[in-house]
Structure formats: C-alpha cells, structure tokens
Write an enzyme that holds these catalytic residues in place. Sequence first.
Site, PDB file in Angstrom:
ATOM      1  N   GLY A 242       0.736  -1.031  -0.137  1.00  0.00           N
ATOM      2  CA  GLY A 242       0.240  -0.054  -0.089  1.00  0.00           C
ATOM      3  C   GLY A 242       0.926   1.242   0.006  1.00  0.00           C
ATOM      4  CB  SER A 243       0.121   4.792   0.864  1.00  0.00           C
ATOM      5  OG  SER A 243      -0.266   4.588   2.258  1.00  0.00           O
ATOM      6  CB  THR A 244       5.139   5.757   1.476  1.00  0.00           C
ATOM      7  OG1 THR A 244       5.715   5.353   0.535  1.00  0.00           O
ATOM      8  CG2 THR A 244       6.336   6.025   2.754  1.00  0.00           C
ATOM      9  N   GLY A 247       2.588   2.071   5.399  1.00  0.00           N
ATOM     10  CA  GLY A 247       3.953   1.692   6.014  1.00  0.00           C
ATOM     11  C   GLY A 247       4.482   2.061   7.046  1.00  0.00           C
ATOM     12  CD  GLU A 264       6.753  -5.892  -2.018  1.00  0.00           C
ATOM     13  OE1 GLU A 264       7.238  -4.828  -2.851  1.00  0.00           O
ATOM     14  OE2 GLU A 264       7.655  -6.708  -1.753  1.00  0.00           O
TER      15      GLU A 264
END
Length: 509
Positions: A242-244, A247, A264
């Site tokens: 997904g998005s940073t 994360g 990821e």
Amino acid sequence: MNLQTKIASAASEAAEVLERLGVRQELWSAGSRAVRSPVTGETIAQVQDTSAERVQAAIEAAHAAFLTWRNVPAPRRGELVRLLGEELRGAKADLGRLVTLEAGKITSEAEGEVQEMIDICDYAVGLSRQLFGLTIATERADHRMMETWHPLGVVGVITAFNFPVAVWSWNSALAFVCGDSVIWKPSEKTPLTALAVQALFEKACARCPDAPEGLSAVVIGGREVGETLVDHPKVPLVSATGSTAMGRAVGPRLASRFARALLELGGNNAAILAPTADLDLALRGVAFAAMGTAGQRCTTLRRLFVHESLYDAFLPRLKSAYASVPVGDPRAAGTLVGPLIDHGAFEAMQRALADARAAGGQVTGGEPVEVAGGQAAYVRPALVEMPGQTDVVRRETFAPILYVMTYKDLAEAIALNNDVPQGLSSSIFTNDMREAELFTSARGSDCGIANVNIGPSGAEIGGAFGGEKETGGGREAGSDSWKAYMRRATNTVNYGRTLPLAQGVKFDI
Ligand code: UN1
C-alpha cells in the site's frame, strides 16, 4: 478515441460471476459496506465488515491450523497449492472478470493477474520440494553445522486495490508451502475478489485431506482490522502492500513487538531514454508502463528522462500515443485504459497536474473522459513536460501522469533516477552495452528492480519483487523470498566423544 458513451450494468454481471465462483450470496448481498464498481460507478454488492471478535477468532483458528499444518511434509503442502492452481485455471475467466468489475482493469490485464496467481502456484509447488538450508564447515572435529528452515506461524497479508488477487497469491502460495497459515485483509475497495479467491481456496482444501480448517481466512474492514493483525502476538509476520503512509504506521508497530514486516509501498519509477535506444520498442515500452492499468500499478512509469538529442524526435510520437490511446469501458475489446478506482483518485490527479503547471509543466491530456454518465472516473492519461524534477515529480501520484524531462549525460540521468524518496523500479532503453551495465551496477539505479529495454512494470513472478528506501525494503514472489515466511535455526551436532569448545575456549571441570 473514446470507445463508448453507453455502458452496460456491472451489478448483475458481478452477481452472476460471484455465483459461478461459488461465493455464498449472504457474503455479498447483506452487509453494510457498499462495494462500488469503478467501471460504472454502481454499487455492485454489500459486504459485512468482520467484527473485532471474529478477527480475533480467525487469528486463533489460523494459529491452531498452523500447529497441524507445520507437521505436514512440505511436498504434501505443495499438493494443496497445486490444487489451488487447478481451481484458478478453471476459474481464470470468471475471476478475471470480477477483477475487471471490481478494480477496473482491462480484460487482458485482469486475466493476466489471475495468470500471475497460477504461475506463483506452479512456482510454489516446485519450491515445496526445494526448501533447503546449508551445511556449513565447522571449526570443530566430529561436528556438523547446518541450518534448517521451519514454518513461521500465521502470516497477515494486507493488499491494495490495484492488484486485488495476485499480491495475495505471491504471499500465500509461498506461505502455505512454507507451513504457515494466512489471514488476508484485502483493500476495502476490493473485497469481492478476495471472497472469490477464498471460495476457490476452500474448494482446493475440500480436495486435500491434509489441509486443516482455518488455514486461510479473509477479514474485511478498514484500518482497525489491519491494526488487529499488526498488533496480534500470534501473527509473527505481516506482509503489507500500500502507501508509504500505511507502511509508516504499520512498520513501527510491528517493530515494537519484534514481529517481521514485509513492506511493499510506494514507487516513483523512472525510465531513461538513451541516445542509442530503439525508439519503436521504447515507445511501446513507455506507453504500456505509463498508461497501462490507468497508471495505477506501484511499478507504473512516472518519470521519463529523454536524452536531449532524442527529445524532438520522440516527444511528438509519444504525444500522439497519448492522444489516441483508447480510454473506456475495460470490458470492451480494444480498450487499453480503463477507469481510475474512484473520483478521489481523479481529484488527486488533478491536484498534481495543477501543481505541475504551477511549477512550469506543460500538460497534454489529463481531462475527464465521459464514459459512464459521470458516475465513474475515466481520464485521458496525462503527459507533462517538466523543466526539472520538482517536488510534484518527486512524489507518487497514483494516476496516469508521466513527467518528461531531458538530460545531457548518463551520470546526471542516473542521479535523477535515484533522487526520489522511493526505490521500487527503474529502467533504461539503450543499445550501448556500457550504459546498460552501468545502470544495473552498484553505482547505477538504486531500485529493487532495474531493467534494460523493458519498462519498469510487469515483473515476472520468478524474481524477487520489491524495492528500497520508502518502498519499504520487502521482497516477495520468486528468488529466495520464501525465506521471509520461515524461521531459520542453526544446528550444531557433535557426533564425537569429546567436547571441543568453539574459539578454542577451555573449560575443563
Ligand atoms: C503492484 O503494483 O502492486 O510489476 C504490483 C508489475 C506487477 C506487480 C505490480 N507484476 O507490474
């Protein structure tokens, strides 16, 4: 070219496909969460969020399943994955169609995603006979030192809307042969494809006497469901795509309990068009990588560095590809660019284009395309000629925007390739062997994927997939990615009658 202005309903077709895939009607007809098709904008199903108690129960059941499953020999675990691959082969057209209806992918890309699942199943079946550790020379006589790889436990898999089924399979096919169980939290935007995959998995289990109850479960909901997985002490690994920003939330929480994270996250992938490039090949490579999947792959090409000597020859050709690419209903033959996932994605794209204009960018395309009476978010991909790599270029906008810039020498282009926070994928188009080798060398691209004469997207499952920096550092799918799903033990065995200590230590009592 806009393919059509009238569009067939997606809701009735989704119901038929779900039925054929064996998803029980109560799972998609009675809940309070509406599932919207990006193809037409219609609500195509109502799913129920999994309650906190049920998420806990699924994790406990998966843990119990793991305790049984870890004792099944790996090649027999591979048999379950072989059966899953068979189910997927039989259901390829239907599952692909559901991917189209729920995520908006054109037919060939949707079926390609299911093919990716089949491929990783085949890969994992072979792997189930090749999980191996090393035997290492020891410094002591009559000793043997070796490493063994053991099943890890319950693996939490969090996936994004853009690869609603393949990413689960990259993780799960490996996890199952490695002796793990899996809890899957799909994107809130794509729960139906997850329910369909779970139904196919259950069919495979019904044909596999070794498979315990609870080996795989789907949990539906928003952030709180993900948090339960991330915080649960019986989940030793969470693989999250997904998005940073996601994360950044997930990584430290897992670290705080010393659990493993396989992240990821965002990409901001570039291609370099070097003076010796085959321009016909590069044009196709750039067009697919930048416009394919409506720019919604994490590996989508977002930055193009064109050598200044090629700019005037190449740009007009690229612009005409942008002007003529067929945008429309992803179910229609001939469509190459389907819808954005929702209006929010369209608005984020327009904001990025406004920022690019303010920074001196010249925008071609990017306007809405009327396909479904305004209910869905169709857009013409945008090409933006930028004076330099400004802030908007350095951030990931999950939409079909390609920023084009010029460069003079390769060192400068490599520096620009690397000068973004993300490090997923990259590529160079060149026929100069020195340039190709430099780009893939230690002082070349800093990304997890560095390609030559291929765009940055469309990775095969045989390689390790993932990237550096804000992309999160995880690797999944091929190569030795399986090691993330197992725990390693080092065993030293003494088959002698004395007890020599390592490092020559004496301790005689
Ligand atoms: C993703 O966009 O989340 O390389 C994964 C590719 C695909 C995977 C993309 N095989 O385009």
